[in-house]
Design an enzyme around this catalytic site. Sequence first.
Site, PDB file in Angstrom:
ATOM      1  N   PRO A 127      36.276  39.556  37.912  1.00 34.52           N
ATOM      2  CA  PRO A 127      37.173  40.723  37.924  1.00 34.52           C
ATOM      3  C   PRO A 127      36.511  42.097  37.860  1.00 34.52           C
ATOM      4  O   PRO A 127      36.629  42.831  36.876  1.00 34.52           O
ATOM      5  CB  PRO A 127      38.046  40.480  36.701  1.00 34.52           C
ATOM      6  CG  PRO A 127      37.148  39.757  35.751  1.00 34.52           C
ATOM      7  CD  PRO A 127      36.287  38.875  36.618  1.00 34.52           C
ATOM      8  N   CYS A 128      35.849  42.493  38.946  1.00 35.30           N
ATOM      9  CA  CYS A 128      35.241  43.825  38.974  1.00 35.30           C
ATOM     10  C   CYS A 128      36.306  44.920  38.990  1.00 35.30           C
ATOM     11  O   CYS A 128      35.999  46.074  38.682  1.00 35.30           O
ATOM     12  CB  CYS A 128      34.277  43.962  40.145  1.00 35.30           C
ATOM     13  SG  CYS A 128      34.928  43.487  41.731  1.00 35.30           S
ATOM     14  N   HIS A 129      37.553  44.561  39.283  1.00 41.64           N
ATOM     15  CA  HIS A 129      38.633  45.558  39.233  1.00 41.64           C
ATOM     16  C   HIS A 129      38.894  46.036  37.806  1.00 41.64           C
ATOM     17  O   HIS A 129      39.523  47.062  37.608  1.00 41.64           O
ATOM     18  CB  HIS A 129      39.927  44.988  39.853  1.00 41.64           C
ATOM     19  CG  HIS A 129      40.469  43.795  39.161  1.00 41.64           C
ATOM     20  ND1 HIS A 129      40.031  42.512  39.433  1.00 41.64           N
ATOM     21  CD2 HIS A 129      41.424  43.670  38.206  1.00 41.64           C
ATOM     22  CE1 HIS A 129      40.693  41.655  38.674  1.00 41.64           C
ATOM     23  NE2 HIS A 129      41.533  42.333  37.917  1.00 41.64           N
TER      24      HIS A 129
END
Length: 169
Positions: A135-137
């Site tokens: 989850p780089c978001h």
Amino acid sequence: MKIYLSNFTSPVGRLILASTTKGLCKLTTPGEKEAEVEEWLNHTFPGAVHCRDSQSHEEVAGQMAAYFTGAGKTFNYPLDLRGTSFQLRAWQALLDIPYGETRTYQEQAIAVGNPKGVRAIGGANNRNPVAIIVPCHRVIGKDGRLVGYGGGLEMKRFLLKLEGVTWRE
């Protein structure tokens, strides 16, 4: 080696999934074209044979469908991540960010043991091959604002809103 490919239709658009027998190795954002995925796979897995097989992704597609309805908060599908040792550490730090929470790039840099490596963290996150699941978001600017995302800020807003996260505009 075989690479299995399939499509997944999500609320943010069509995503392409690719996996080896070890696990998911690529999950695109909607803007990525199939030719770009093929090129990435050829570079990352030289000599691998690519074949279409949606059955190999039924489990991860089910987890993603649950995520997009708000029912699924974690993914437990195996991953086959390929990158530098720094990238692998950066992506592991992303996996350690819980659903519905964010970290700054600085906090992620500290988590990988490189407090001055904020730009390097941004570069590693940009090369994250398994968006959403890794989850780089969930990484935001130090001032609480949304910055940089391979899938675009609109997609980042959508994913964070889905997870109930608030941020500064």
